[in-house]
Scaffold this active site. Structure first.
Site, short mmCIF file in Angstrom:
data_model
loop_
_atom_site.label_atom_id
_atom_site.label_comp_id
_atom_site.label_asym_id
_atom_site.label_seq_id
_atom_site.Cartn_x
_atom_site.Cartn_y
_atom_site.Cartn_z
N ASP A 191 39.36 30.71 26.14
CA ASP A 191 39.71 30.90 27.55
C ASP A 191 40.35 29.60 28.05
O ASP A 191 39.68 28.57 28.13
CB ASP A 191 38.45 31.23 28.34
CG ASP A 191 38.74 31.82 29.71
OD1 ASP A 191 39.89 31.75 30.16
OD2 ASP A 191 37.80 32.36 30.34
N ASP A 202 45.11 31.61 34.32
CA ASP A 202 43.83 31.84 33.65
C ASP A 202 44.02 32.99 32.67
O ASP A 202 44.27 34.12 33.08
CB ASP A 202 42.78 32.17 34.72
CG ASP A 202 41.39 32.37 34.15
OD1 ASP A 202 41.21 32.23 32.94
OD2 ASP A 202 40.47 32.66 34.95
N HIS A 271 38.53 38.20 38.81
CA HIS A 271 38.39 37.57 40.12
C HIS A 271 39.75 37.20 40.71
O HIS A 271 40.72 37.01 39.99
CB HIS A 271 37.55 36.29 39.99
CG HIS A 271 37.99 35.41 38.85
ND1 HIS A 271 38.93 34.42 38.99
CD2 HIS A 271 37.61 35.39 37.54
CE1 HIS A 271 39.12 33.83 37.82
NE2 HIS A 271 38.34 34.40 36.93
N HIS A 279 37.71 30.85 41.38
CA HIS A 279 37.15 32.11 41.88
C HIS A 279 37.45 32.19 43.37
O HIS A 279 36.83 31.51 44.18
CB HIS A 279 35.65 32.19 41.60
CG HIS A 279 35.32 32.40 40.16
ND1 HIS A 279 35.26 33.66 39.58
CD2 HIS A 279 35.09 31.53 39.16
CE1 HIS A 279 34.98 33.53 38.29
NE2 HIS A 279 34.88 32.25 38.01
N GLU A 304 40.15 40.02 33.72
CA GLU A 304 39.51 39.70 32.45
C GLU A 304 38.41 40.70 32.18
O GLU A 304 37.67 41.10 33.07
CB GLU A 304 38.96 38.28 32.44
CG GLU A 304 37.89 37.94 33.45
CD GLU A 304 37.43 36.49 33.34
OE1 GLU A 304 37.25 36.00 32.21
OE2 GLU A 304 37.25 35.85 34.39
N GLU A 399 42.15 38.41 28.78
CA GLU A 399 42.37 38.13 30.21
C GLU A 399 43.83 37.78 30.48
O GLU A 399 44.48 37.10 29.69
CB GLU A 399 41.49 36.95 30.62
CG GLU A 399 41.67 36.48 32.06
CD GLU A 399 40.78 35.29 32.38
OE1 GLU A 399 40.49 35.08 33.57
OE2 GLU A 399 40.35 34.57 31.44
#
Length: 418
Positions: A191, A202, A271, A279, A304, A399
């Site tokens: 990640d 992300d 998120h 977040h 994700e 993700e």
């Protein structure tokens, strides 16, 4: 219809060609002579050599994209009640305004995404069993810093690289002295976060070296693709979770002659992403739920998904490596001088971006654990322990970061690899 991002080399060539046109290429011009009037001959300069990424990645992105224009991600048109947005003059106008606003600029997130693609593609070729997780983390993080042209809070790593193994689904990064070595039987979740001017890309993928859990990987990748496809302006988050769960749980995995259903991990989520805030306040659960919150125009989301052969629920377990300063942290008097000093260092180096203990080591901090724990106890810093399913279970993750533009949805982190 879905359009893929252009290949990096194609874009570099376009940029190089554009530069050549601007520079002008007339050299050694022959004078006109005689009644016939000879035509002027233009001698072209040799074509500039394309700048290519090195291995390990160390070439800064500005050398590959000197005009500062970075490739779009995958474009997906909105559908159903929002299909009108693609051709709406008003929405096109809103998008032009957004693109020109230096606070919103899409170029920041696209630059972060291109760094992500280049670093991860080389990392996927580099990572192999027998390596320590610290070696893997250093390869990815040193590459990210070099390619994004690390400049403090202006550009750099978006959060600690997640290198979670097997039943551990998320939030593991090796602390100093960790000797964990990657085995051929492991499933590794990678990640990676990259940020430019607070815009965080992300994106994550899963690697394994033997085929037993291929169907688990396939299930999670398909679930993420479903989440990306079904996401959009005015989509309700609870319904999106249902679509993800339906795809994920249509798969099963056979291990040693026994069949295990793939379960969506019910207490993990995607998120929204805010400025310098990984977040952003909205959560996309991986199971159907009653959340009526809608996605909105202009928002960034990390879609994700995590799948498991275990109970489909994670608990906190193991040594903490991930931390982040809380955005609306209370102003409390700190009785420890070392805690005050550490907080200044965290604010200077990371702001509200997540960090790990190795990053504190790199920033020159030492003997900071007591002070760090004090900041956590005072509610100024949040700790994020590793999140694990039951022992013996296997977990996988994929993700992507998406941008809900006024006219279309842009999957900024999409690449040729996933």
């Amino acid at each position: 219809m879905i359009s893929r991002p252009k290949d990096t080399e194609d874009l570099v060539e376009e940029n190089t060609h554009h530069e050549e046109e601007e520079d002008g290429e007339e050299e050694g011009i022959t004078e006109v002579s005689g009644a016939g009037g000879k035509k002027k001959k233009k001698k072209k300069k040799p074509k500039k050599k394309k700048v290519e990424q090195s291995d390990p990645p160390r070439v800064g992105l500005s050398k590959m994209f000197p005009n500062g224009v970075y490739p779009e991600g995958e474009i997906q048109p909105y559908k159903d009640d929002n299909a009108w947005r693609t051709t709406s003059e008003e929405m096109r106008y809103n998008e032009r305004l957004a693109n020109e606003d230096p606070e919103i600029t899409y170029q920041s997130i696209r630059r972060a995404a291109e760094v992500h693609r280049q670093v991860r593609q080389r990392a996927r070729q580099y990572i192999r069993p027998g390596m320590s997780l610290t070696e893997v983390a250093d390869y990815i993080e040193d590459g990210t810093r070099a390619v994004v042209e690390d400049n403090g809070l202006e550009a750099g790593i978006g959060f600690p690289t997640g290198l979670s193994l097997n039943n551990c689904a998320a939030h593991f990064n090796p602390n100093a002295g960790d000797t964990t070595v990657l085995k051929s039987s492991d499933m590794l979740k990678v990640d990676i976060g990259v940020q430019v001017k607070g815009r965080i890309c992300d994106s994550a993928f899963t690697m394994s070296w033997e085929p037993t859990y291929d169907k688990l990987i396939e299930a999670v990748k398909a679930a993420t693709d479903t989440g990306v496809r079904e996401a959009g302006i005015d989509v309700r988050l609870g319904e999106l979770g249902g679509a993800i769960q339906e795809t994920m749980e249509s798969y099963e995995v056979e291990v040693g002659g026994k069949v295990y259903p793939v379960k969506a991990i019910e207490n993990l989520s995607g998120h929204s992403i805010g400025l310098y805030q990984i977040h952003g306040g909205k959560s996309v659960l991986l199971v159907k739920n009653d959340d009526q919150t809608k996605m909105e125009e202009g928002e960034y989301f990390a879609i994700e998904t995590f799948g498991s052969t275990g109970r489909g629920r994670v608990v906190e377990s193991g040594d903490v490596s991930h931390y982040a300063k809380i955005i609306d942290a209370p102003h409390v008097p700190l009785r420890l001088t070392t805690a005050k000093s550490l907080l200044k260092s965290i604010t200077k180096n990371f702001g509200t971006l997540p960090f790990c203990r190795r990053y504190l080591d790199r920033a020159g901090e030492s003997k900071y654990l007591l002070a760090l724990n004090h900041l956590v106890q005072q509610g100024i810093v949040q700790d994020y322990p590793p999140l694990c399913d039951a022992r013996g279970a296997m977990t996988a993750q994929f993700e992507h970061t998406i941008l809900l533009r006024p006219t279309v949805k842009e999957v900024v982190s999409r690449g040729d690899d996933y």
